[in-house]
Design a protein around this motif. Structure first.
Motif, PDB file in Angstrom:
ATOM      1  N   MET A 172     -23.806  49.663 -43.121  1.00 15.11           N
ATOM      2  CA  MET A 172     -23.838  48.254 -42.810  1.00 15.11           C
ATOM      3  C   MET A 172     -23.049  48.017 -41.535  1.00 15.11           C
ATOM      4  O   MET A 172     -21.987  48.576 -41.337  1.00 15.11           O
ATOM      5  N   HIS A 173     -23.577  47.170 -40.652  1.00 16.45           N
ATOM      6  CA  HIS A 173     -22.911  46.852 -39.396  1.00 16.45           C
ATOM      7  C   HIS A 173     -22.010  45.651 -39.590  1.00 16.45           C
ATOM      8  O   HIS A 173     -22.279  44.784 -40.404  1.00 16.45           O
ATOM      9  N   ARG A 174     -20.970  45.623 -38.805  1.00 19.80           N
ATOM     10  CA  ARG A 174     -20.052  44.488 -38.837  1.00 19.80           C
ATOM     11  C   ARG A 174     -20.185  43.739 -37.517  1.00 19.80           C
ATOM     12  O   ARG A 174     -20.235  44.333 -36.453  1.00 19.80           O
ATOM     13  N   LEU A 175     -20.236  42.432 -37.612  1.00 20.15           N
ATOM     14  CA  LEU A 175     -20.375  41.584 -36.436  1.00 20.15           C
ATOM     15  C   LEU A 175     -19.177  40.656 -36.371  1.00 20.15           C
ATOM     16  O   LEU A 175     -18.862  39.971 -37.335  1.00 20.15           O
ATOM     17  N   VAL A 176     -18.503  40.645 -35.227  1.00 18.52           N
ATOM     18  CA  VAL A 176     -17.361  39.766 -35.012  1.00 18.52           C
ATOM     19  C   VAL A 176     -17.762  38.778 -33.927  1.00 18.52           C
ATOM     20  O   VAL A 176     -18.176  39.169 -32.838  1.00 18.52           O
ATOM     21  N   ILE A 177     -17.647  37.487 -34.232  1.00 20.08           N
ATOM     22  CA  ILE A 177     -18.029  36.432 -33.299  1.00 20.08           C
ATOM     23  C   ILE A 177     -16.835  35.529 -33.068  1.00 20.08           C
ATOM     24  O   ILE A 177     -16.193  35.092 -34.021  1.00 20.08           O
ATOM     25  N   GLU A 178     -16.570  35.239 -31.805  1.00 17.52           N
ATOM     26  CA  GLU A 178     -15.523  34.277 -31.482  1.00 17.52           C
ATOM     27  C   GLU A 178     -16.171  32.906 -31.386  1.00 17.52           C
ATOM     28  O   GLU A 178     -17.134  32.729 -30.657  1.00 17.52           O
ATOM     29  N   VAL A 179     -15.636  31.956 -32.153  1.00 22.29           N
ATOM     30  CA  VAL A 179     -16.199  30.606 -32.201  1.00 22.29           C
ATOM     31  C   VAL A 179     -15.077  29.609 -31.947  1.00 22.29           C
ATOM     32  O   VAL A 179     -13.966  29.773 -32.454  1.00 22.29           O
ATOM     33  N   ASP A 180     -15.392  28.605 -31.168  1.00 20.88           N
ATOM     34  CA  ASP A 180     -14.459  27.519 -30.921  1.00 20.88           C
ATOM     35  C   ASP A 180     -13.979  26.950 -32.258  1.00 20.88           C
ATOM     36  O   ASP A 180     -14.789  26.751 -33.176  1.00 20.88           O
ATOM     37  N   LEU A 181     -12.698  26.704 -32.392  1.00 22.07           N
ATOM     38  CA  LEU A 181     -12.129  26.241 -33.656  1.00 22.07           C
ATOM     39  C   LEU A 181     -12.760  24.932 -34.125  1.00 22.07           C
ATOM     40  O   LEU A 181     -13.061  24.763 -35.306  1.00 22.07           O
TER      41      LEU A 181
END
Length: 67
Positions: free
Chosen positions: A1-10
């Protein structure tokens, strides 16, 4: 399984989190709901999806070259 990290505005994250809670969905479910047109189209989420698809296509092309 792949892991995805996304930076999102708070602020965007909080809006999505509240909407997910209001609709009794997970955060992922809320994003999918918006992308499927159940709510007004989110340009941010559409751009994010396009980026994710482009990254996946590049990864597959790279994997094909290695094989």
């Amino acid at each position: 399984m792949h892991r995805l990290v996304i930076e999102v505005d708070l602020q965007l994250y909080e809006l999505l989190r509240r909407a997910a809670k209001d609709h009794h969905l997970s955060l992922e479910g809320e994003c999918l709901r918006r992308l499927q047109g159940a709510d007004r189209q989110s340009r941010y989420l559409q751009a994010l999806l396009a980026d994710l698809r482009a990254d996946e296509e590049q990864r597959r092309a790279s994997d094909d070259q290695v094989a």
